[in-house]
Design an enzyme around this catalytic site. Structure first.
Site, short mmCIF file in Angstrom:
data_model
loop_
_atom_site.label_atom_id
_atom_site.label_comp_id
_atom_site.label_asym_id
_atom_site.label_seq_id
_atom_site.Cartn_x
_atom_site.Cartn_y
_atom_site.Cartn_z
N ALA A 32 1.10 -1.19 -0.20
CA ALA A 32 -0.15 0.56 0.09
C ALA A 32 0.74 1.32 -0.07
O ALA A 32 2.49 1.29 0.97
CB ALA A 32 -0.62 -0.21 0.98
N SER A 33 0.70 2.15 -0.52
CA SER A 33 1.42 3.80 -0.85
C SER A 33 2.04 4.34 0.30
O SER A 33 2.06 4.91 0.69
CB SER A 33 0.48 4.60 -1.56
OG SER A 33 0.64 3.68 -2.95
N THR A 34 0.40 4.27 1.74
CA THR A 34 0.60 4.71 2.44
C THR A 34 0.33 4.18 4.17
O THR A 34 -0.33 3.55 3.73
CB THR A 34 -0.08 6.21 2.20
OG1 THR A 34 -2.13 5.24 2.81
CG2 THR A 34 -0.45 7.30 0.76
#
Length: 187
Positions: A32-34
């Site tokens: 996941a990016s964040t």
């Protein structure tokens, strides 16, 4: 092997060359990016696909180093060296990267003779990581990311011209403004 003026001499062959794989292992990778994004849907998808070893992390696509991905690729190479057929399984190609990053990773997997499988998205299915179709689609996904970025920046500029604030929380009263300025000056 041959030296000038001497007869050909065959070198010893590595034990694993030409040997049939012993088993098959499917390693999973989720990203996941964040920190606020959930990995649940990717983890569920990988589990449904029969993946038992999953490497996951919450880190931006733009990060130069992704420790869990590096661990997955290293383990895949070790397993492959021990004659186990290995496939790296990912929910969607965008979880690995885009454009040149994805093509570079694909070359690394190909060099280790590791397969690549995507469970969803434009590249869904098993792939030869060095195949022409894969390379073209990886490049297109990089272009797609740039297109999205350009359109977002265009929208921000358009909103600014109309006097709209972009991003961040607005100041609602004098106390908040005072505190924000105080915190800013402390840096």
């Amino acid at each position: 092997m041959r030296k000038p003026g001497s007869a050909w001499a065959e070198l010893l062959r590595p034990r694993n060359v030409g040997a049939e794989p012993v088993g098959h292992d499917r390693l999973g990778y989720a990203r996941a990016s964040t920190a606020r994004q959930s990995l649940d849907s990717q983890l569920d998808s990988l589990a449904e696909a029969g993946v038992t070893r999953i490497f996951s992390e919450k880190i931006s696509t733009r990060a130069a180093q992704r420790p869990e991905l590096d661990k997955a690729v290293a383990l895949a190479g070790e397993l492959r060296a021990s004659r186990v057929r290995v496939t790296l399984v990912v929910h969607e190609h965008k979880r690995l990267g885009r454009g040149i990053e994805l093509a570079t990773l694909a070359e690394k997997l190909k060099a280790s003779d590791v397969g690549l499988e995507f469970l969803t998205g434009e590249l869904q299915g098993s792939h030869d990581p060095s195949g022409v179709v894969f390379t073209v689609l990886a490049a297109l996904s990089g272009m797609e990311r740039e297109y999205i970025r350009d359109r977002t920046l265009e929208g921000h500029e358009s909103a600014r011209k109309r006097g709209k604030t972009i991003g961040g929380a607005g100041v609602t009263d004098g106390d908040m403004l005072s505190m924000a300025l105080h915190l800013r000056d402390r840096r």
